[in-house]
Design a protein around this motif. Sequence first.
Motif, PDB file in Angstrom:
ATOM      1  N   ILE A  58     -20.369 -16.908  27.527  1.00  0.00           N
ATOM      2  CA  ILE A  58     -21.436 -16.284  26.735  1.00  0.00           C
ATOM      3  C   ILE A  58     -21.692 -17.198  25.533  1.00  0.00           C
ATOM      4  N   GLY A  59     -22.923 -17.462  25.272  1.00  0.00           N
ATOM      5  CA  GLY A  59     -23.259 -18.341  24.144  1.00  0.00           C
ATOM      6  C   GLY A  59     -23.246 -19.814  24.489  1.00  0.00           C
ATOM      7  N   LYS A  60     -23.066 -20.122  25.763  1.00  0.00           N
ATOM      8  CA  LYS A  60     -23.077 -21.542  26.189  1.00  0.00           C
ATOM      9  C   LYS A  60     -24.524 -21.923  26.542  1.00  0.00           C
ATOM     10  N   TYR A  61     -25.216 -22.480  25.577  1.00  0.00           N
ATOM     11  CA  TYR A  61     -26.634 -22.814  25.774  1.00  0.00           C
ATOM     12  C   TYR A  61     -26.772 -24.218  26.363  1.00  0.00           C
ATOM     13  N   SER A  62     -27.670 -24.354  27.320  1.00  0.00           N
ATOM     14  CA  SER A  62     -27.844 -25.653  27.980  1.00  0.00           C
ATOM     15  C   SER A  62     -28.811 -26.531  27.195  1.00  0.00           C
ATOM     16  N   GLU A  63     -28.525 -27.809  27.218  1.00  0.00           N
ATOM     17  CA  GLU A  63     -29.401 -28.758  26.521  1.00  0.00           C
ATOM     18  C   GLU A  63     -30.455 -29.348  27.444  1.00  0.00           C
ATOM     19  N   VAL A  64     -30.229 -29.242  28.725  1.00  0.00           N
ATOM     20  CA  VAL A  64     -31.201 -29.794  29.689  1.00  0.00           C
ATOM     21  C   VAL A  64     -31.343 -28.837  30.869  1.00  0.00           C
ATOM     22  N   ASP A  65     -32.400 -29.027  31.600  1.00  0.00           N
ATOM     23  CA  ASP A  65     -32.590 -28.300  32.857  1.00  0.00           C
ATOM     24  C   ASP A  65     -31.712 -28.928  33.941  1.00  0.00           C
ATOM     25  N   ALA A  66     -31.198 -28.116  34.829  1.00  0.00           N
ATOM     26  CA  ALA A  66     -30.569 -28.660  36.039  1.00  0.00           C
ATOM     27  C   ALA A  66     -31.625 -29.482  36.788  1.00  0.00           C
ATOM     28  N   ALA A  67     -31.176 -30.521  37.496  1.00  0.00           N
ATOM     29  CA  ALA A  67     -32.120 -31.410  38.203  1.00  0.00           C
ATOM     30  C   ALA A  67     -33.003 -30.614  39.164  1.00  0.00           C
ATOM     31  N   LEU A  68     -32.418 -29.608  39.822  1.00  0.00           N
ATOM     32  CA  LEU A  68     -33.212 -28.827  40.779  1.00  0.00           C
ATOM     33  C   LEU A  68     -34.304 -28.034  40.054  1.00  0.00           C
ATOM     34  N   VAL A  69     -33.981 -27.494  38.898  1.00  0.00           N
ATOM     35  CA  VAL A  69     -34.990 -26.767  38.121  1.00  0.00           C
ATOM     36  C   VAL A  69     -36.110 -27.732  37.729  1.00  0.00           C
ATOM     37  N   GLU A  70     -35.735 -28.909  37.269  1.00  0.00           N
ATOM     38  CA  GLU A  70     -36.735 -29.940  36.919  1.00  0.00           C
ATOM     39  C   GLU A  70     -37.692 -30.192  38.080  1.00  0.00           C
ATOM     40  N   ILE A  71     -37.123 -30.364  39.261  1.00  0.00           N
ATOM     41  CA  ILE A  71     -37.960 -30.664  40.433  1.00  0.00           C
ATOM     42  C   ILE A  71     -38.836 -29.466  40.790  1.00  0.00           C
ATOM     43  N   LEU A  72     -38.251 -28.283  40.807  1.00  0.00           N
ATOM     44  CA  LEU A  72     -39.038 -27.089  41.171  1.00  0.00           C
ATOM     45  C   LEU A  72     -40.195 -26.887  40.190  1.00  0.00           C
ATOM     46  N   VAL A  73     -39.901 -27.072  38.917  1.00  0.00           N
ATOM     47  CA  VAL A  73     -40.950 -26.912  37.901  1.00  0.00           C
ATOM     48  C   VAL A  73     -42.012 -27.997  38.087  1.00  0.00           C
TER      49      VAL A  73
END
Lengths: 558, 558
Positions: B148-163
């Motif tokens: 909890i509270g672990k915020y991501s600094e980047v999108d996962a590569a798959l999210v990048e591609i899907l977007v």
Amino acid sequence: MSEQWRDLVKEKKLRQQAAIPEAWIISPPPSSRLNVLELPEETGLLTPREVEITESHVEDLLPKLASGAWSAVDVTGAFSKRAIIAHQVVNCLTEIFIEQALQRAAVLDEYLSKTGKVVGPLHGLPISLKDQLAMKGFETVMGYVSWIGKYSEVDAALVEILVAQGAVPFVRTNVPQTLMWPETFNNVFGRTLNPHNRSLTPGGSSGGEGALIGMRGSALGVGSDIGGSIRIPSLFNGLYGLRPSYGRVPYRGAANSMEGQDSLPSVLGPLSTSLGGIKIFMKAVIDGKPWKKDPLAVNKPWDESSFALKEHNNGHQLVFGIMWNDGNVVPHPPVLRALEITRNALIEAGHKVVDWIPYKHKEIIINARAIWASGSQEDYVSITSLTGEPLIHTMSLEQDPLAPPSFRLTAAPKTAFQLWQLHKEKRNYRQEYLDHWEATVAQMGTGRCIDAIIAPGAPYAAPPHGKNYSADFTMIWNALDYPAMVLPVVKVDATLDKVRPPHQFLSEEDKTNYESYNPETFTDAPVGIQIVGRTCEEEALIAISEIADAAIKSFLTK
Amino acid sequence: MSEQWRDLVKEKKLRQQAAIPEAWIISPPPSSRLNVLELPEETGLLTPREVEITESHVEDLLPKLASGAWSAVDVTGAFSKRAIIAHQVVNCLTEIFIEQALQRAAVLDEYLSKTGKVVGPLHGLPISLKDQLAMKGFETVMGYVSWIGKYSEVDAALVEILVAQGAVPFVRTNVPQTLMWPETFNNVFGRTLNPHNRSLTPGGSSGGEGALIGMRGSALGVGSDIGGSIRIPSLFNGLYGLRPSYGRVPYRGAANSMEGQDSLPSVLGPLSTSLGGIKIFMKAVIDGKPWKKDPLAVNKPWDESSFALKEHNNGHQLVFGIMWNDGNVVPHPPVLRALEITRNALIEAGHKVVDWIPYKHKEIIINARAIWASGSQEDYVSITSLTGEPLIHTMSLEQDPLAPPSFRLTAAPKTAFQLWQLHKEKRNYRQEYLDHWEATVAQMGTGRCIDAIIAPGAPYAAPPHGKNYSADFTMIWNALDYPAMVLPVVKVDATLDKVRPPHQFLSEEDKTNYESYNPETFTDAPVGIQIVGRTCEEEALIAISEIADAAIKSFLTK
């Protein structure tokens, strides 16, 4: 410890000797003769035609074999004879099975004469194999006394494919104990020497291949490469050599060191006297659909559009990144000269060359070594303890049992969970390096990132025995799983390769390396470079290498 | 141990609740209502058009989005509303970011109206993501209080591609703690229920996806699968789901359990209401060249000739191997009926069906479990110990802290060298299984080996919570790295799926499984099958699945 292992060695060497046709036994030259490249011709054992055959490249041999101009028996016979001569001066062979090879060649000749067809694209081509490539009915000793008498029940998948494509295996070649050395020495077959200068190492671990092909005792051989083991012998013997990506060439059924170490695995690949040999090998193997034999082989057919460099501007005005050092060690003058020649040749041929900034090479190497060390000692001991043969501590000429053991033998074993942490580190490095490469698109102005990296293959030409301290320049590409090709460029030249004034040393290692250079030590040693491509894009790397090789040759013959 | 972790959970749940639009809050049905599939419509919150949108498949949504017939905002809004309704009855969501999704959808609508072009093949399609698919600025909790509270600094590569391909991520979905359970329960978000029958598990670990898509709160979602985690929720919720081969879909940047465990890794892949959704997802992802973002992604473009079944007789007169049991457990009657229907449907459609003999399935499963167990306990504890949240011992409704821990928590850690020995074993099994498959060429009379395997996906339909004991029927294909597709076939039917007379039990497990069946327990539970293809031949497997799916549908509607 019992010394019975010595009896095993004696008996094995007698059997090896018995496999050598008596007519081909020569009186050995004095050990003071360093360069033995011309010796095969000097013996008078080779007919002019046999000289012509053995000095031909794969791409010239195959059409002659296919047309019947040269029979498979003649070609196999010629290479066999030259291999046996080579062996007597550089000690490059392990298993010798010329008789079987000639029988197989005769079958191929008969097939061709009866049907007018070749068996496959490698019809009649003799091929040498590193002493891991198991063949049914033959021992696979792989430099371990403990494996003497270990007869294989099946062919390695790669041997199966090569044979199905028409190749004729005829000899196997020497390796270092454990395979984890960049030189070639073991307790069974002893030390392999560099035919360009026998005081130098031929490199390793595919050093038997390097020395054999260097003497034209074979035009094409199979090596393996976990940290440079194909490329170092290629560099040190003036050959072409390719380290393919993981799984592009099937490993199934080959003997190996540290079996089950899947984190940063060894790969099989070709060494040859020509780039044509490399390409023909790779295409023939991939066309053999290795994924139908080996579950770990990548299911990726040969890609003609990649070979046509469709994603690399069709091969025109390529952009190369050139790496002058790895951030830790500056190579010796002959290596820098080879890089300078390559840069100038590429620019003259209309390509662009920019500097390549190495990214965390030292950290990546440390991670790779730690991964191997996590279980290597237990692996080595589990094999050597079977006979009590000693673990080799050093590659130097003096096998001092009291010498401090190499890092290879002092690593503390790790737990599986600790290994997982190393894997995370490795994955992160690989991601960062990929981004580093992809980021070059911003500076190129071509819409592409750099097409390939030009890099040293070692910080020196072939060094004296026991002095090949570092494989960092090759190992980096294994850790990243980038395919890497070695091209020969020049030979060390005392006039051109004078000691350069000291530079600001990048590390203690750099200083030691700088101080180890003088041109005399490296007399006649070949010097090459590496070209590095993208994971699983062997086709593109081969095509780019052809462009670079042609540019270098044209530049040097002006 | 401090109970402060409970405060973290409370605070997180409040934040989750705050992300739910008030207008969409429903009065929950009584817990005695088991089947909640029709509930979204019953609430009256969905307009008829929103019902139409959310009951459309991906292949129908995309053309409407591309033509502008349906705006991305409307489609995203409709699925968001239905997802929120679903969440209130089956507890399937973790992160909820509808506002951001609608903003993104508006940008896509504007782009389309201005340019007349779509952003990519997934233009405007809302997509749900398992709670591993990190996105910049969002937490990735993945069922761990400690995260909890672990915020991501980047999108996962798959999210990048899907977007980049036009998709609109809008929610993330629930998982079990550690991910290593075939059900869905954790200390943060609690338990996810099966919308077909809330007394049953939706499966896991992608159980949030399964339940959400099962309720048509999403038409396409991303799950992960290390031993069945995409396929089990697909089976249990009446969906299509694909476990792709290692590396075909990029994993970079996604959170994971047992990171660095590279021996038998988890893969990402799609769950959908239609096979069209699976195909469109796979093609869009692979066309996004994942190997340029993730060094572990396979460099293999989408292969149209494989999809055209060039090596499978162009899809005509295929030969299927059908596996009725795995040699250890005979599935329940509804699963056997689904297999029988599939066999009969395929035969009627002109294909051939022969029996598939399972090869060492139990041994392969034991090896896989031992590999994971070599470091899993240290991994779990290294995370849970950060906050002191308890390790979950069981998936049963009674979380008895004194219950004997599952095998997942009692495994003794191994050394790296011991792990290597397991790798050797695994490699040998994979070689033998490949040979087993290739050997079928001899019996087929088609010149090909069997084209695909039809197999159960589990020995039962969705069981009650805490009773999903075995993932053997899915895990086997992970261990072999064969892509495997789940197709829905029927639902449990008390009339058709009566208890069968006892057979000769294959094992103690088989007897227990036999005795656990009665049709009432499984009321309304969907039943599906698996179709299994060859490593990295996702294209062929999808095409073969289309053929089988059409045959089954045609057979059932007669």
